[in-house]
Design a protein around this motif. Sequence first.
Motif, PDB file in Angstrom:
ATOM      1  N   GLU A  16       2.910  -4.932 -12.721  1.00 28.98           N
ATOM      2  CA  GLU A  16       2.480  -5.550 -13.975  1.00 28.98           C
ATOM      3  C   GLU A  16       3.756  -5.836 -14.748  1.00 28.98           C
ATOM      4  O   GLU A  16       4.525  -4.911 -15.036  1.00 28.98           O
ATOM      5  CB  GLU A  16       1.598  -4.581 -14.780  1.00 28.98           C
ATOM      6  N   GLU A  66       9.276 -13.081  -9.564  1.00 33.73           N
ATOM      7  CA  GLU A  66       9.013 -12.502  -8.245  1.00 33.73           C
ATOM      8  C   GLU A  66      10.300 -12.333  -7.437  1.00 33.73           C
ATOM      9  O   GLU A  66      10.465 -11.358  -6.714  1.00 33.73           O
ATOM     10  CB  GLU A  66       8.010 -13.381  -7.491  1.00 33.73           C
ATOM     11  N   GLU A  74       2.200  -2.552   0.483  1.00 34.58           N
ATOM     12  CA  GLU A  74       1.967  -3.368  -0.697  1.00 34.58           C
ATOM     13  C   GLU A  74       2.571  -2.725  -1.948  1.00 34.58           C
ATOM     14  O   GLU A  74       2.488  -1.521  -2.126  1.00 34.58           O
ATOM     15  CB  GLU A  74       0.450  -3.492  -0.866  1.00 34.58           C
ATOM     16  N   ARG A  89       2.384  -3.468  -6.155  1.00 28.98           N
ATOM     17  CA  ARG A  89       1.804  -4.260  -7.248  1.00 28.98           C
ATOM     18  C   ARG A  89       2.586  -3.966  -8.512  1.00 28.98           C
ATOM     19  O   ARG A  89       2.838  -2.811  -8.828  1.00 28.98           O
ATOM     20  CB  ARG A  89       0.337  -3.891  -7.469  1.00 28.98           C
ATOM     21  N   ALA A 140       4.244  -0.203 -12.109  1.00 27.48           N
ATOM     22  CA  ALA A 140       4.257  -0.584 -10.689  1.00 27.48           C
ATOM     23  C   ALA A 140       3.514   0.465  -9.888  1.00 27.48           C
ATOM     24  O   ALA A 140       3.524   1.647 -10.235  1.00 27.48           O
ATOM     25  CB  ALA A 140       5.695  -0.706 -10.189  1.00 27.48           C
ATOM     26  N   THR A 141       2.859   0.029  -8.830  1.00 32.38           N
ATOM     27  CA  THR A 141       2.234   0.936  -7.881  1.00 32.38           C
ATOM     28  C   THR A 141       2.645   0.494  -6.485  1.00 32.38           C
ATOM     29  O   THR A 141       2.896  -0.693  -6.250  1.00 32.38           O
ATOM     30  CB  THR A 141       0.690   0.938  -7.980  1.00 32.38           C
ATOM     31  N   GLU A 150       4.121  -7.985  -0.446  1.00 31.79           N
ATOM     32  CA  GLU A 150       4.033  -7.267   0.828  1.00 31.79           C
ATOM     33  C   GLU A 150       5.410  -6.681   1.105  1.00 31.79           C
ATOM     34  O   GLU A 150       6.417  -7.399   1.064  1.00 31.79           O
ATOM     35  CB  GLU A 150       3.623  -8.223   1.943  1.00 31.79           C
ATOM     36  N   GLN A 162       0.436 -10.045 -13.050  1.00 32.65           N
ATOM     37  CA  GLN A 162       0.367  -9.082 -11.960  1.00 32.65           C
ATOM     38  C   GLN A 162       0.834  -9.770 -10.690  1.00 32.65           C
ATOM     39  O   GLN A 162       0.326 -10.816 -10.326  1.00 32.65           O
ATOM     40  CB  GLN A 162      -1.044  -8.528 -11.766  1.00 32.65           C
ATOM     41  N   THR A 163       1.828  -9.170 -10.058  1.00 33.39           N
ATOM     42  CA  THR A 163       2.368  -9.708  -8.813  1.00 33.39           C
ATOM     43  C   THR A 163       2.187  -8.664  -7.729  1.00 33.39           C
ATOM     44  O   THR A 163       2.485  -7.492  -7.930  1.00 33.39           O
ATOM     45  CB  THR A 163       3.868 -10.039  -8.974  1.00 33.39           C
ATOM     46  N   THR A 164       1.669  -9.096  -6.582  1.00 36.61           N
ATOM     47  CA  THR A 164       1.530  -8.208  -5.431  1.00 36.61           C
ATOM     48  C   THR A 164       2.477  -8.701  -4.350  1.00 36.61           C
ATOM     49  O   THR A 164       2.443  -9.869  -3.969  1.00 36.61           O
ATOM     50  CB  THR A 164       0.078  -8.198  -4.908  1.00 36.61           C
TER      51      THR A 164
END
Length: 71
Positions: A47, A55, A43, A45, A35-36, A9, A5-7
Amino acid sequence: MAQTQTTLEVTGMSCNGCEATVIEAVEALDGVASATANHEADEVRVEHDGATVGEATLAETIENAGYEPAA
């Protein structure tokens, strides 16, 4: 295979339509499960399979969709 999981900005999203654009672009990548996006929190996020999509690729895809991922 393990999901990462990558978040990120992301600035420039101002509405639900912007969120949909980013989600559609990111989910089109091989290795992305879901993705959300939240324009109020700036933001995104994701998966994803970390071995397939990194990234840098996620950030580049978001940038190509017209939004600014934080460095």
